[in-house]
Design a protein around this motif. Structure first.
Motif, mmCIF file in Angstrom:
data_model
loop_
_atom_site.group_PDB
_atom_site.id
_atom_site.type_symbol
_atom_site.label_atom_id
_atom_site.label_comp_id
_atom_site.label_asym_id
_atom_site.label_seq_id
_atom_site.Cartn_x
_atom_site.Cartn_y
_atom_site.Cartn_z
ATOM 1 N N PRO B 4 1.562 -1.137 0.483
ATOM 2 C CA PRO B 4 1.428 0.051 1.318
ATOM 3 C C PRO B 4 2.768 0.427 1.972
ATOM 4 O O PRO B 4 3.619 -0.430 2.175
ATOM 5 C CB PRO B 4 0.433 -0.394 2.397
ATOM 6 C CG PRO B 4 0.527 -1.884 2.425
ATOM 7 C CD PRO B 4 0.879 -2.301 1.025
ATOM 8 N N ARG B 5 2.908 1.712 2.274
ATOM 9 C CA ARG B 5 4.113 2.145 3.006
ATOM 10 C C ARG B 5 3.886 1.877 4.487
ATOM 11 O O ARG B 5 3.156 2.612 5.154
ATOM 12 C CB ARG B 5 4.358 3.645 2.785
ATOM 13 C CG ARG B 5 4.710 4.006 1.351
ATOM 14 C CD ARG B 5 4.711 5.515 1.177
ATOM 15 N NE ARG B 5 3.377 6.076 1.402
ATOM 16 C CZ ARG B 5 3.139 7.251 1.972
ATOM 17 N NH1 ARG B 5 4.128 8.004 2.381
ATOM 18 N NH2 ARG B 5 1.902 7.672 2.128
ATOM 19 N N TRP B 6 4.447 0.845 5.031
ATOM 20 C CA TRP B 6 4.278 0.532 6.455
ATOM 21 C C TRP B 6 4.929 1.620 7.303
ATOM 22 O O TRP B 6 5.741 2.400 6.801
ATOM 23 C CB TRP B 6 4.872 -0.844 6.776
ATOM 24 C CG TRP B 6 4.197 -1.923 6.014
ATOM 25 C CD1 TRP B 6 4.729 -2.631 4.974
ATOM 26 C CD2 TRP B 6 2.849 -2.387 6.168
ATOM 27 N NE1 TRP B 6 3.801 -3.519 4.487
ATOM 28 C CE2 TRP B 6 2.632 -3.391 5.195
ATOM 29 C CE3 TRP B 6 1.807 -2.065 7.036
ATOM 30 C CZ2 TRP B 6 1.422 -4.068 5.054
ATOM 31 C CZ3 TRP B 6 0.607 -2.738 6.907
ATOM 32 C CH2 TRP B 6 0.410 -3.729 5.938
ATOM 33 N N LEU B 7 4.578 1.666 8.561
ATOM 34 C CA LEU B 7 5.137 2.691 9.441
ATOM 35 C C LEU B 7 6.585 2.355 9.795
ATOM 36 O O LEU B 7 6.901 1.197 10.074
ATOM 37 C CB LEU B 7 4.318 2.782 10.733
ATOM 38 C CG LEU B 7 2.820 3.043 10.594
ATOM 39 C CD1 LEU B 7 2.213 3.345 11.960
ATOM 40 C CD2 LEU B 7 2.517 4.176 9.631
#
Lengths: 159, 159
Positions: B4-7
């Motif tokens: 996932p693209r983390w924040l």
DNA sequence: GCAGCGTGGTTGATTCTTCAACTAGGTCCC
DNA sequence: GGGACCTAGTTGAAGAATCAACCACGCTGC
């Protein structure tokens, strides 16, 4: 008792949008999280804060501060999370008033499993609507508002 | 199943601030309104929406839309407000499925009495922290987010 | 060394919210 | 005109939040 200063058009827009977000966003995320793992956004936040804390435990009051909740609310929720085996309560070794909440291995596994989906949901429902500039503006404005609501809020702490 | 693209840092700041506002702001306004008149922010919103509607009544579903609530939640709350004499339910003359909620004189008096204090509270807790530019930015960003959460949200309607 | 106050936390009652089930009227369409 | 489906709304039970009352510990000053 002077005539109040009513909201102008832009203030009203900002206010209405904020109130709407306030009801729609948690509701949407609650639904997603409930489908994924039978927990609420608040439950998730509590687990997340513990998972990011050093040694994965925090005193109840610190955990309450980091989840913006009252101690009472947190206490009830920790009881629930405890029953599911995700959190443990332990007495503090040096101050007998303090209870510390510890994330169990099982709790850690739960949040590790949930996090990627949750982040995707946050992007999907919220961040993907915004440009980079919007995100910067919102961070700036949001922190101003948080500061007004709670001068010592933890997200405003240096480092 | 990709990573996932983390924040990133700014996304995280914006997100945490929003979540914090989300719990702190309604809590603060609830406390104020409860002290002033034994009602919640949601109760107030319902009365306010009715008071601004033409002839001070709306179908339940329209009222639900304008207060961002489920029909079920609204129905329970209207029952409560009805018991206090602030709202009345009436059948719709042309569509028997529809119930309309009407603001009573007493209900109108209640909200007229509460409004100035409430507006002051909104300024005090929220708007006064912001510059004019902040208010504009927030209105723009807020409406984008609302649009993402609910494409047909009433605050986005071209009047 | 103990009285008084502040802090940290829990609990139970009350109130709110949500969820699922249900009633009932309208609409489509054959 | 009669299914099938949709829209509007209500209800009751279950889970969650709030509030006030309370307990226990620690610190301070005398």
């Amino acid at each position: 008792m002077t005539e109040p200063r009513w909201l102008n058009a832009d203030e009203r827009r900002a206010w209405l949008a904020l109130v709407s977000i306030n009801t729609l966003l948690p509701a949407a995320l609650d639904t997603k999280l409930h489908a994924a793992g039978k927990l609420s956004l608040f439950d998730y936040t509590v687990l997340a804060m513990l998972s990011e804390a050093e040694d994965r435990f925090l005193p109840m009051s610190e955990l309450a501060a980091r989840s913006s909740a009252s101690l009472s609310r947190l206490s009830h929720v920790v009881t629930k999370l405890q029953k599911r085996g995700w959190v443990e309560r332990r007495p503090h070794p040096h101050d007998a008033r303090v209870t510390t909440a510890h994330l169990t291995e099982e709790g850690m596994a739960t949040i590790v499993g949930l996090a990627p989906g949750h982040v995707e949901d946050v992007r999907d429902l919220f961040l993907d609507a915004l440009t980079e500039q919007d995100v910067l503006d919102l961070a700036r404005i949001g922190e101003k508002v948080v500061g007004r609501l709670d001068t010592d809020h933890w997200i405003l702490r240096e480092n």
